[in-house]
Design an enzyme around this catalytic site. Structure first.
Site, PDB file in Angstrom:
ATOM      1  N   ILE A 178      39.035  38.051  36.826  1.00 11.14           N
ATOM      2  CA  ILE A 178      39.966  36.961  36.547  1.00 11.14           C
ATOM      3  C   ILE A 178      40.316  36.361  37.901  1.00 11.14           C
ATOM      4  O   ILE A 178      40.658  37.086  38.838  1.00 11.14           O
ATOM      5  CB  ILE A 178      41.219  37.479  35.788  1.00 11.14           C
ATOM      6  CG1 ILE A 178      42.231  36.348  35.542  1.00 11.14           C
ATOM      7  CG2 ILE A 178      41.884  38.623  36.490  1.00 11.14           C
ATOM      8  CD1 ILE A 178      43.402  36.776  34.657  1.00 11.14           C
ATOM      9  N   SER A 179      40.165  35.070  38.035  1.00 13.92           N
ATOM     10  CA  SER A 179      40.256  34.427  39.357  1.00 13.92           C
ATOM     11  C   SER A 179      41.649  34.542  39.975  1.00 13.92           C
ATOM     12  O   SER A 179      42.660  34.718  39.283  1.00 13.92           O
ATOM     13  CB  SER A 179      39.882  32.939  39.242  1.00 13.92           C
ATOM     14  OG  SER A 179      38.526  32.785  38.917  1.00 13.92           O
ATOM     15  N   GLN A 180      41.681  34.419  41.283  1.00 16.37           N
ATOM     16  CA  GLN A 180      42.932  34.364  42.034  1.00 16.37           C
ATOM     17  C   GLN A 180      43.809  33.248  41.466  1.00 16.37           C
ATOM     18  O   GLN A 180      43.346  32.128  41.240  1.00 16.37           O
ATOM     19  CB  GLN A 180      42.616  34.090  43.500  1.00 16.37           C
ATOM     20  CG  GLN A 180      43.827  33.940  44.392  1.00 16.37           C
ATOM     21  CD  GLN A 180      43.439  33.474  45.786  1.00 16.37           C
ATOM     22  OE1 GLN A 180      42.276  33.187  46.053  1.00 16.37           O
ATOM     23  NE2 GLN A 180      44.405  33.391  46.688  1.00 16.37           N
TER      24      GLN A 180
END
Length: 245
Positions: free
Chosen positions: A94-96
């Site tokens: 899950i992206s930053q």
């Protein structure tokens, strides 16, 4: 037979559980606010590079609203609001949060817009975009992740998000054209099918570059006359886009 003492103990346990849930929700709200403050600080620091020293208020409200802890594995919940990527299994992340906010801001989605996302992952980016756009169509090539995200988004009430299993490189032709397209995995090049499915006046945000190397987050804009312009925004590191191409 349930005695008054047992009934009283059960009631006490229920009250304690309810109190813990309320406390947990409050804690997550505090963590979300801290996360959004970190995003705002990073936006100011990178503003000269990205051209976005402050993100749209609607984007920041979405980031402060979507429960990110619902989109990470249970064993990662203590870092759900850390401003860094979090592994979600199957070699994906899950992206930053800052990157999610930046990509969402660059897309400039409006309430009447239709958005395509390539790479559903946990469903978090789709949930954020669902706060801003009328419809979100999201494609995930990893079947377990796609199924989980579809269930999760449904359970959380994101009724304006549709998830499909498949190869996002080819887009979602039957729902094109799209006002905005977000690609959440790094491609070696900008996929021509996605360019075709982008509406004139629309924007695509996509990381481009070799797998496991520093890539460039790119903003692609299709002019009203159909011509396309590209701009490098920021060096990034995404998992690679998979599938046939």
């Amino acid at each position: 037979m349930i005695t008054p003492k047992v009934r009283a103990m059960a009631a006490a346990l229920l009250l304690a559980a309810a109190g813990a849930q309320v406390a947990g929700a409050a804690d997550f709200a505090v963590e979300r606010r801290r996360m959004t403050q970190e995003i705002e600080a990073l936006a100011r620091q990178t503003g000269a590079e990205t051209g976005r020293p402050a993100f749209d208020a609607r984007v920041m409200t979405a980031m402060d609203t979507v429960p990110r802890h619902e989109f990470v594995p249970a064993e990662q919940i203590d870092v759900a609001y850390a401003n860094r990527p979090v592994p979600i299994g199957h070699g994906q992340t899950i992206s930053q949060p800052y990157i999610v906010a930046l990509m969402t801001d660059l897309a400039k989605a409006q309430p009447g817009h239709k958005v395509l996302e390539v790479g559903t992952g946990s469903g978090y980016q789709a949930a954020v975009m669902a706060q801003l756009a009328r419809e979100v169509y999201s494609i995930e090539i990893v079947e377990p992740l796609g199924q989980q995200a579809k269930r999760r988004l449904g359970q959380l009430g994101y009724g304006n998000v549709q998830v499909r299993l498949g190869d996002g490189y080819h887009g979602w032709e039957e729902h094109a054209p799209f006002d905005a397209i977000l690609v959440t995995a790094a491609a070696s090049h900008i996929p021509p099918p996605l360019i075709r499915q982008l509406k004139p006046g629309g924007r695509m945000v996509i990381p481009v570059g070799a797998a496991f190397m520093v890539q460039q987050l790119m903003l692609i804009e299709k002019k009203p006359d159909g011509t396309v312009s590209t701009r490098q925004i920021l060096p990034v590191a995404f998992v690679p886009l998979t599938g046939g191409r």
